[in-house]
Enzyme design. Structure first.
Site, PDB file in Angstrom:
ATOM      1  N   GLU A  80       0.810  -1.212   0.000  1.00 63.12           N
ATOM      2  CA  GLU A  80       0.000   0.000   0.000  1.00 63.12           C
ATOM      3  C   GLU A  80       0.847   1.268   0.000  1.00 63.12           C
ATOM      4  O   GLU A  80       0.375   2.350   0.356  1.00 63.12           O
ATOM      5  CB  GLU A  80      -0.941   0.011   1.219  1.00 63.12           C
ATOM      6  N   HIS A  99      -2.814   2.323   8.882  1.00 61.39           N
ATOM      7  CA  HIS A  99      -3.844   1.657   8.082  1.00 61.39           C
ATOM      8  C   HIS A  99      -4.170   0.327   8.741  1.00 61.39           C
ATOM      9  O   HIS A  99      -3.267  -0.477   9.008  1.00 61.39           O
ATOM     10  CB  HIS A  99      -3.344   1.425   6.660  1.00 61.39           C
ATOM     11  N   HIS A 101      -7.274  -3.066   9.341  1.00 62.81           N
ATOM     12  CA  HIS A 101      -8.423  -3.826   8.862  1.00 62.81           C
ATOM     13  C   HIS A 101      -9.269  -4.237  10.062  1.00 62.81           C
ATOM     14  O   HIS A 101      -9.625  -5.406  10.215  1.00 62.81           O
ATOM     15  CB  HIS A 101      -7.966  -5.061   8.096  1.00 62.81           C
ATOM     16  N   HIS A 162     -12.520  -2.775   2.386  1.00 59.16           N
ATOM     17  CA  HIS A 162     -11.087  -2.881   2.628  1.00 59.16           C
ATOM     18  C   HIS A 162     -10.706  -2.643   4.088  1.00 59.16           C
ATOM     19  O   HIS A 162     -10.301  -3.563   4.776  1.00 59.16           O
ATOM     20  CB  HIS A 162     -10.371  -1.878   1.713  1.00 59.16           C
TER      21      HIS A 162
END
Length: 235
Positions: A80, A99, A101, A162
């Site tokens: 990413e 980031h 999840h 995502h």
């Protein structure tokens, strides 16, 4: 030999990823993190390497990227890296990116739902909503473009089907915001199981944001590059 200050910053990237998993807002190697090398807005950044379990990463494995897209060859950067690069380029106010999840943020992202101002803490993210971006394949320029749009004037966003991105002046603050967003996502999901939450008006969120010092966060500095607009509009 690596300078102590640089080693400490590289280690902080590793520690942040370990904390993401320990806090339950991420799992495995699905998330990633980055931090600017210095306080200068045009400075490069350190980012997690690709496909190495956090427990096995050493400071030497952390990849240095420059804002021209070049990077050190010790390891491959996170898949990413594009949105980390573009956020660092276009958001001089951003010193670090987390980031994740997380379960609840990702659940809402899979429903393409933004998080509205059902709770005043939404102002921590810089506005009356935490937007959900459009969908794009992971690791692509398209994902980076839609993430930049969803983050405009915000410190956090959901990525459709995502996960979630949170930014801040430091890794500590970016991680704290990521935890707050995951908490808000969990609260909102639970509230929806009972009924329709009451949404606070924008002027109240603005008042709260002024108290938090988060309103106006993300304004593009004069002369800084502006993000490219994708077709359509972020949710």
């Amino acid at each position: 030999m690596m300078p102590d200050k640089e080693r400490a910053l590289r280690q902080e990237v590793i520690d942040t990823c370990l904390k993401m998993n320990a806090l339950g807002i991420n799992q495995g190697t699905s998330g990633n993190a980055s931090v600017r090398v210095s306080d200068e807005p045009n400075a490069g950044f350190f980012i997690t390497p690709s496909a190495i379990p956090y427990e096995e990463i050493r400071p030497e494995d952390i990849v240095r990227m420059e804002l021209d897209g070049s990077h050190s060859d010790n390891r491959r950067p996170s898949s990413e890296w594009r949105f980390h690069l573009d956020i660092m380029r276009h958001r001089p106010d951003c010193g670090a990116i987390v980031h994740t999840h997380g379960m609840f943020a990702t659940t809402l992202a899979c429903l393409r739902m933004e998080i509205p101002a059902f709770h005043y803490m939404i102002a921590q993210a810089g506005g009356p909503t935490i937007r959900c971006s459009g969908y794009a394949t992971f690791g692509t320029q398209e994902l980076s473009d839609t993430a930049l749009e969803a983050l405009e004037g915000r410190r956090a966003c959901l990525l459709a089907n995502h996960g979630m991105i949170a930014i801040g002046p430091s890794l500590k603050k970016a991680l704290a915001l990521a935890l707050e967003v995951e908490t808000l996502a969990g609260m909102y999901w639970r509230a929806l199981q009972v009924g329709k939450p009451v949404i606070l008006p924008d002027d109240e969120i603005e008042r709260v944001g002024v108290k938090f010092g988060t309103m106006g966060y993300g304004a593009v500095e004069k002369g800084a590059a502006k993000p490219r607009k994708r077709k359509g509009k972020a949710a």
